[in-house]
Design a protein around this motif. Structure first.
Motif, mmCIF file in Angstrom:
data_model
loop_
_atom_site.group_PDB
_atom_site.id
_atom_site.type_symbol
_atom_site.label_atom_id
_atom_site.label_comp_id
_atom_site.label_asym_id
_atom_site.label_seq_id
_atom_site.Cartn_x
_atom_site.Cartn_y
_atom_site.Cartn_z
ATOM 1 N N VAL A 2 50.218 -103.048 21.049
ATOM 2 C CA VAL A 2 49.519 -102.234 22.050
ATOM 3 C C VAL A 2 49.527 -102.926 23.410
ATOM 4 C CG1 VAL A 2 47.293 -101.217 22.709
ATOM 5 C CG2 VAL A 2 48.033 -101.175 20.312
ATOM 6 N N TYR A 3 49.201 -104.208 23.431
ATOM 7 C CA TYR A 3 49.019 -104.923 24.694
ATOM 8 C C TYR A 3 50.123 -105.931 25.007
ATOM 9 C CZ TYR A 3 44.323 -102.943 24.712
ATOM 10 O OH TYR A 3 43.254 -102.078 24.732
ATOM 11 N N ASN A 19 41.549 -123.627 21.330
ATOM 12 C CA ASN A 19 41.990 -122.231 21.417
ATOM 13 C C ASN A 19 40.899 -121.333 20.877
ATOM 14 O OD1 ASN A 19 42.766 -121.420 18.448
ATOM 15 N ND2 ASN A 19 43.692 -123.438 18.784
ATOM 16 N N SER A 20 40.816 -120.141 21.424
ATOM 17 C CA SER A 20 39.812 -119.177 20.981
ATOM 18 C C SER A 20 40.294 -117.775 21.317
ATOM 19 C CB SER A 20 38.449 -119.471 21.617
ATOM 20 O OG SER A 20 38.545 -119.502 23.026
ATOM 21 N N ALA A 21 39.422 -116.791 21.088
ATOM 22 C CA ALA A 21 39.825 -115.385 21.139
ATOM 23 C C ALA A 21 40.160 -114.926 22.551
ATOM 24 C CB ALA A 21 38.720 -114.513 20.558
ATOM 25 N N HIS A 22 41.018 -113.917 22.601
ATOM 26 C CA HIS A 22 41.384 -113.210 23.830
ATOM 27 C C HIS A 22 40.826 -111.795 23.692
ATOM 28 C CE1 HIS A 22 43.840 -111.109 26.798
ATOM 29 N NE2 HIS A 22 44.225 -112.282 27.278
ATOM 30 N N PRO A 23 40.298 -111.192 24.754
ATOM 31 C CA PRO A 23 39.632 -109.885 24.609
ATOM 32 C C PRO A 23 40.520 -108.746 24.143
ATOM 33 C CG PRO A 23 39.845 -110.499 26.940
ATOM 34 C CD PRO A 23 40.195 -111.706 26.139
ATOM 35 N N LEU A 24 41.846 -108.897 24.227
ATOM 36 C CA LEU A 24 42.738 -107.791 23.865
ATOM 37 C C LEU A 24 43.295 -107.893 22.457
ATOM 38 C CD1 LEU A 24 44.799 -107.343 27.168
ATOM 39 C CD2 LEU A 24 42.687 -106.203 26.469
ATOM 40 N N PRO A 41 38.186 -103.139 24.126
ATOM 41 C CA PRO A 41 39.554 -102.680 24.398
ATOM 42 C C PRO A 41 40.390 -102.459 23.143
ATOM 43 C CG PRO A 41 38.964 -104.456 25.887
ATOM 44 C CD PRO A 41 37.850 -104.362 24.881
ATOM 45 N N ARG A 42 40.091 -103.182 22.072
ATOM 46 C CA ARG A 42 40.844 -103.003 20.825
ATOM 47 C C ARG A 42 40.421 -101.703 20.147
ATOM 48 N NH1 ARG A 42 38.777 -108.641 20.801
ATOM 49 N NH2 ARG A 42 36.985 -107.567 19.943
ATOM 50 N N GLY A 43 39.115 -101.484 20.059
ATOM 51 C CA GLY A 43 38.629 -100.260 19.435
ATOM 52 C C GLY A 43 39.076 -99.011 20.176
ATOM 53 N N ASN A 44 39.111 -99.096 21.505
ATOM 54 C CA ASN A 44 39.532 -97.945 22.305
ATOM 55 C C ASN A 44 40.977 -97.545 22.043
ATOM 56 O OD1 ASN A 44 37.213 -97.188 23.788
ATOM 57 N ND2 ASN A 44 37.483 -98.927 25.173
ATOM 58 N N GLU A 45 41.823 -98.520 21.773
ATOM 59 C CA GLU A 45 43.264 -98.269 21.664
ATOM 60 C C GLU A 45 43.802 -98.418 20.249
ATOM 61 O OE1 GLU A 45 44.791 -97.028 24.173
ATOM 62 O OE2 GLU A 45 43.142 -97.336 25.570
ATOM 63 N N ASP A 46 42.933 -98.561 19.273
ATOM 64 C CA ASP A 46 43.384 -98.821 17.899
ATOM 65 C C ASP A 46 44.257 -97.695 17.356
ATOM 66 O OD1 ASP A 46 43.624 -100.087 15.420
ATOM 67 O OD2 ASP A 46 41.552 -100.738 15.444
ATOM 68 N N ARG A 47 43.997 -96.467 17.786
ATOM 69 C CA ARG A 47 44.797 -95.340 17.296
ATOM 70 C C ARG A 47 46.274 -95.517 17.623
ATOM 71 N NH1 ARG A 47 42.580 -94.168 22.067
ATOM 72 N NH2 ARG A 47 43.726 -92.932 23.624
ATOM 73 N N LYS A 48 46.580 -96.249 18.699
ATOM 74 C CA LYS A 48 47.983 -96.471 19.060
ATOM 75 C C LYS A 48 48.705 -97.305 18.008
ATOM 76 C CE LYS A 48 47.320 -96.069 24.068
ATOM 77 N NZ LYS A 48 47.416 -96.758 25.379
ATOM 78 N N ARG A 49 47.961 -98.141 17.291
ATOM 79 C CA ARG A 49 48.583 -98.937 16.243
ATOM 80 C C ARG A 49 49.012 -98.069 15.066
ATOM 81 N NH1 ARG A 49 46.802 -103.100 13.554
ATOM 82 N NH2 ARG A 49 48.726 -104.244 13.971
ATOM 83 N N VAL A 50 48.326 -96.931 14.894
ATOM 84 C CA VAL A 50 48.689 -96.024 13.802
ATOM 85 C C VAL A 50 50.120 -95.527 13.989
ATOM 86 C CG1 VAL A 50 48.114 -93.872 12.624
ATOM 87 C CG2 VAL A 50 46.278 -95.330 13.527
#
Length: 643
Positions: free
Chosen positions: A550-551, A536-541, A43-52
């Motif tokens: 983005v999220y 605590n550990s990673a969240h998929p988004l 999900p991060r790779g799919n939407e990374d362009r939005k961070r640009v």
């Protein structure tokens, strides 16, 4: 698709995906050029362009010209460079290089982004951190027994009959590695998850073991006990490649089934079954997560777990991080082969040092320490000292950027060319920019050279970016650097799995190196479970604090066992206070059977409902071995929020 539209994801992630980008929409998809990660993006790779194009981008230089609490004023680059160079020169003249600190980590793992700026700081002799916040204790632990910490590559997964994810929620943290595991299961592999929490990985595994947090050394000894007493060892392998086995065996035989169960909470049958799986399903890979070593006894856990495959005759039958298996020469690209830092300080305990005023000039890039390090409250107080000048080079307005004196705009990885070195697989490709830098953002090479010119050290520091890549990679790759520059996918040379860089040249079950350094030569159990432990550990988004633009905010939730909730009179969705002597974080409760009693779990690096960062609760104590953090040994209490 044009070569210039191929990118490599530089996130702090196991997978290091190759990406193909459509020219106009910038829509991304996984590139099949990488056999480990091809075909899909997370999900991060799919939407990374939005961070640009995020509204949170830093696009121009800014400075506070009227004190720490004044507003930022937009300035031009020349003014910004002069101001930064002047403050640097003043600090060098008045205090020396040891009062200058650079803080960075793995926000972008490109060689030019992460390592090139170190040329300037090493040339000046500035202080640096020990990069201990994540995986260092595990690396140091493995080195005691194996020499270097590299292990199995992801490409070994399809041929493995047993895959053990020990404290490693790969379904979230490494989705492409997890896909390889699921594909292997289709061909007969067996998947085990060892995790106190019934994680996404545990739910989809064939066998789940839930030890008490921090009891993994005892569990590993319990498995070894059954291997030894059940005559399931590969004695020929141990005799040929091992050293110090008798001392290890003597310790293991103290860990009787009843003793192991009393400490770990894992029943005798499950421990014995895991031992039998190790012995009967070979080859195997034990994939050890970074989170498992972020504890008081974290390094000992990694040591104990990593020795299990050797008992059944598997060379380096673990995966932790493979960066030490490559020959990439980061010392040349960072100038550390010629210039050394004046001192190295603990990254984990940085808040203590900065609050006390140990540094007068701090340069931060590639990280957001005000959310990712322990005790960000203390760190912020340090940044706000009048005798501390803070410069941040950043793509987005993070908490750290907003606390700086000067903020300099950096491009995203869509806007610059770089080479990213993975720490799981060994495939590399040139990541080419697909956009001109937005606003007035300038990359790390440009900024390093301009500052070095202002300080008069550019002849030592500033080299062409392609030359810098050549220095780092020329001896490390299969193929030529020119092929890489032309867009070819190359592999990094990899050290032999049967080579052990210990003093004896063998797997040292009993580590004499540890003994000489004042550490236990064998892994030790040194933790006890008392009260609530916050995991605590990673969240998929999210990747650490990235992707909130983005999220949205990282969910301010905490998972609690249903019996603990009932005992405390806490209801689903209720707001509670999680606290200790460091602070109070308000969180919303999710009641579940997925965490055991006495354990709380929340997504890492969240900000509580009361605006307090979760890491306020985490102490700055470091592990004795490796200096790593103790995030997952954080003891807390819980109470209902009044009113």
């Amino acid at each position: 698709m044009s070569e210039k539209l191929r990118l490599v994801c530089p996130r702090d992630c196991y997978d290091t995906c190759f990406i193909e980008v459509e020219p106009l929409s910038l829509k991304s998809r996984g590139s099949t050029l990488n056999p480990v990660t091809g075909g899909f993006l997370c999900p991060r790779g799919n939407e990374d362009r939005k961070r640009v194009f995020s509204k949170d981008r830093v696009l121009y230089p800014y400075a506070r010209l009227n004190g720490k609490t004044s507003d930022f004023i937009r300035i031009d680059w020349e003014t910004a460079l002069n101001l930064v160079a002047e403050k640097l020169s003043d600090t060098l003249r008045a205090h020396g290089p040891g009062r200058i600190l650079h803080i960075e980590y793995a926000g972008n793992m490109g060689l030019l982004t992460m390592y090139y700026p170190l040329r300037l700081w090493n040339r000046l002799g500035a202080a640096r951190t020990d990069w201990s916040i994540c995986s260092k204790s595990g690396h140091d632990a493995l080195s005691l027994h194996y020499g270097l910490s590299y292990g199995r590559l992801p490409t070994d997964i399809p041929s493995s009959k047993l895959l053990i994810f020990w404290g490693f929620n790969a379904a979230v943290s490494a989705p492409h590695i997890w896909r390889l595991a699921l594909d292997a299961r289709e061909n007969g592999s067996f998947i085990v998850s060892v995790d106190p929490r019934r994680s996404e990985t545990a739910k989809r595994s064939d066998f789940w073991i839930s030890p008490r947090p921090g009891s993994d050394v005892a569990l590993a000894y319990g498995v070894a006990y059954h291997l030894i007493t059940g005559e399931l060892l590969d004695y020929d392998f141990i005799e040929r490649y091992g050293e110090g086995f008798e001392a290890y065996r003597e310790e293991v035989l103290k860990w009787t089934p009843d003793r192991v169960e009393s400490i770990t909470g894992v029943d005798v049958y499950s421990v014995k079954r895991l031992a039998e799986l190790y012995a009967s399903l070979k080859p195997s890979i034990t994939l050890i997560g970074f989170g498992v070593q972020k504890r008081v006894a974290g390094a000992d856990i990694v040591r104990a777990v990593a020795l299990l495959p050797a008992l059944v005759g598997v060379h380096r039958g673990f995966y932790y991080s493979n960066s030490k298996g490559f020959f990439v020469n980061t010392a040349k690209i960072s100038l550390e082969d010629r210039f050394q830092p004046s001192r190295t300080v603990s990254q984990v305990a940085l808040a203590d040092l900065i609050e006390k005023g140990e540094f007068n000039f701090i340069f931060i890039y590639n990280s957001n320490p005000l959310l990712t390090l322990p005790r960000p409250d203390k760190l912020l107080r340090g940044f706000m000292r009048e005798d501390v000048f803070v410069v941040v080079h950043e793509t987005h307005w993070t908490e750290t950027a907003r606390a700086a004196d000067v903020v300099l705009p950096a491009p995203t990885f869509y806007e610059k060319t770089d080479v990213v070195i993975p720490y799981a697989h060994n495939y590399i490709m040139l990541s080419r920019s697909v956009l001109e830098p937005l606003g007035e953002s300038r990359d790390e090479v440009w900024l390093t050279c301009r500052l070095s010119e202002k300080l008069g050290v550019d002849r030592d520091v500033c080299v062409d970016r392609n030359e810098a890549l050549r220095l780092a990679l020329e001896e490390a790759i299969e193929g030529s650097i020119d092929e890489l520059f032309k867009g070819a996918v190359l592999t990094l040379k990899y050290r032999p799995l049967s080579e052990y860089q210990t003093p004896s040249g063998r797997i040292e079950f009993y580590s004499k190196t540890a003994e000489e350094k004042g550490f236990d030569p064998l892994p030790r159990v040194i933790e006890k479970q008392e009260g609530f432990v916050l995991l605590n550990s990673a969240h998929p988004l999210y990747t650490h604090t990235q992707f909130r633009d983005v999220y949205g905010a990282i969910p301010g939730i905490v998972h609690m066992n249903e019996h603990d909730a009932l005992e405390l009179g806490i209801s689903e969705g209720e707001t509670i206070e999680v606290y200790n002597n460091h602070g109070v974080v308000e969180l919303r409760v999710h009641i579940t059977q997925d965490v055991p009693r006495g354990v709380l779990w929340s997504p890492r690096e969240l900000i509580g409902l009361n605006g307090v960062a979760q890491n306020v609760l985490v102490g700055t104590e470091v592990q004795r071995l490796g200096g790593g953090p103790t995030f997952n040994s954080t003891k807390v209490m819980v109470r209902k929020k009044e009113g």
